[in-house]
Scaffold this motif. Structure first.
Motif, mmCIF file in Angstrom:
data_model
loop_
_atom_site.group_PDB
_atom_site.id
_atom_site.type_symbol
_atom_site.label_atom_id
_atom_site.label_comp_id
_atom_site.label_asym_id
_atom_site.label_seq_id
_atom_site.Cartn_x
_atom_site.Cartn_y
_atom_site.Cartn_z
ATOM 1 N N VAL A 186 0.832 -1.198 0.000
ATOM 2 C CA VAL A 186 0.000 0.000 0.000
ATOM 3 C C VAL A 186 0.870 1.253 0.000
ATOM 4 C CG1 VAL A 186 -1.749 1.296 1.276
ATOM 5 C CG2 VAL A 186 -1.872 -1.208 1.164
ATOM 6 N N LYS A 187 1.890 1.271 0.863
ATOM 7 C CA LYS A 187 2.793 2.419 0.933
ATOM 8 C C LYS A 187 3.459 2.673 -0.415
ATOM 9 C CE LYS A 187 4.162 1.690 5.801
ATOM 10 N NZ LYS A 187 4.053 3.021 6.397
ATOM 11 N N LYS A 190 0.830 3.897 -3.172
ATOM 12 C CA LYS A 190 0.387 5.285 -3.025
ATOM 13 C C LYS A 190 1.517 6.278 -3.313
ATOM 14 C CE LYS A 190 -3.401 4.597 0.291
ATOM 15 N NZ LYS A 190 -3.905 4.918 1.657
ATOM 16 N N THR A 191 2.686 5.997 -2.753
ATOM 17 C CA THR A 191 3.806 6.928 -2.932
ATOM 18 C C THR A 191 4.269 6.960 -4.375
ATOM 19 O OG1 THR A 191 4.495 6.478 -0.658
ATOM 20 C CG2 THR A 191 6.108 7.541 -2.095
ATOM 21 N N TRP A 194 1.669 8.970 -6.358
ATOM 22 C CA TRP A 194 1.811 10.411 -6.157
ATOM 23 C C TRP A 194 3.029 10.949 -6.914
ATOM 24 C CZ3 TRP A 194 -1.474 13.893 -5.096
ATOM 25 C CH2 TRP A 194 -2.541 13.667 -4.221
ATOM 26 N N GLU A 269 4.562 7.019 5.030
ATOM 27 C CA GLU A 269 3.937 7.532 3.807
ATOM 28 C C GLU A 269 3.231 8.868 4.025
ATOM 29 O OE1 GLU A 269 0.725 4.932 5.669
ATOM 30 O OE2 GLU A 269 2.906 5.069 5.586
#
Length: 294
Positions: A186-187, A190-191, A194, A269
């Protein structure tokens, strides 16, 4: 530049073509008015907006060393600083040699990232021995030599896009293969997202700057000092620098999840400038004891 002398003069239009650093020999001149703020810097805003990338790269390098990560990851962040330094000199002088110092490190850094993301065997030893680094160096030499003899910005952009898209696709594939619902997945997702979005939006703003340059110049003249906020290429510097930092951080954690363990490293994160660190000091110790610091 030989046969290409003067070949791109039309790109400069009504821009000032010489200054403190001599005649402008770069193949590109940007929308920002030359020497609008000081006689010593051709493009002041485009020059100064490289400073955050330089500092971010140094911060990432410091974090790698401080947190005991393998040294190979420090070079990603140092590469970001190197690109920022080259771009700083390029926009300051609009000289061809500084243009090379801006554009070629972009190829080198992304090809290095591609080399790392292809090294996916367990453990931190090189999967392909010297073959992997050798292919990377040959690619860099080929692009460098061909670009010097064919100094067309489109050629550089195509070469950069090929290696960037390939690396991004490979990274996304490896992230998808991580254990389902694992926090690191997940980290990283998402990172990475972005970072890619920030990079893409910066690219879009830069192209708006290219397409509507005459109109933007009129706006800058009308608003005076506030015109610095409508310098599109400057946003490209800021957003790609930050986006690259996020992408590097996510890629480093992904690499360590595959090479070491999904449970050994993490990052926050929610931090604006996230950096990878070991969950437990014992993990850092094991890496060093096994000779995996490189």
């Amino acid at each position: 530049m030989g046969a290409f002398d003067g070949a791109f003069d039309t790109l400069r239009g009504d821009q000032v073509s010489s200054g403190f650093w001599g005649e402008h020999t770069s193949t590109i001149d940007w929308c920002e008015n030359n020497y609008a703020h000081t006689p010593y810097i051709a493009e002041t805003v485009n020059t100064l907006t490289n400073l955050p990338s330089i500092l971010l790269g140094l911060y990432g390098f410091y974090a790698v060393v401080k947190n005991g990560l393998p040294t190979r990851f420090a070079f990603c962040y140092l590469g970001l600083s190197l690109i920022g330094i080259g771009s700083f000199g390029f926009h300051m002088s609009l000289r061809w040699e500084w243009q090379l110092m801006d554009e070629l490190p972009m190829i080198y850094v992304v090809s290095y990232a591609a080399f790392l993301i292809l090294e996916t065997s367990p453990g931190l030893k090189l999967r392909y021995g010297v073959l992997g680094p050798g292919i990377m160096v040959l690619w860099d030499v080929f692009v460098t030599t061909s670009y010097i003899y064919l100094p067309n910005p489109v050629y550089h952009q195509i070469a950069f896009a090929i290696i960037l898209i390939t690396t991004t696709a490979r990274t996304a594939y490896l992230a998808f293969k991580l254990p389902p619902n694992h926090p690191s997945k997940v980290k990283i997702g998402k990172t990475m997202a972005w970072g890619v979005v920030t990079f893409a939006v910066g690219f879009a703003i830069w192209n708006v700057d290219n397409l509507f340059c005459p109109q933007l110049r009129m706006i800058r003249e009308h608003v005076g000092p506030l015109g610095v906020f409508v310098e599109g290429h400057a946003y490209w510097h800021l957003m790609t620098g930050y986006g690259s930092f996020l992408i590097f951080t996510a890629s480093i954690l992904l690499h360590l999840c595959i090479k070491v363990s999904p449970d050994a490293y993490t990052f926050d994160e929610k931090a604006f400038f996230p950096v990878v660190y070991p969950l437990h000091s014992i993990d850092r110790k094991k890496v060093k004891e096994n000779g995996h610091s490189r």
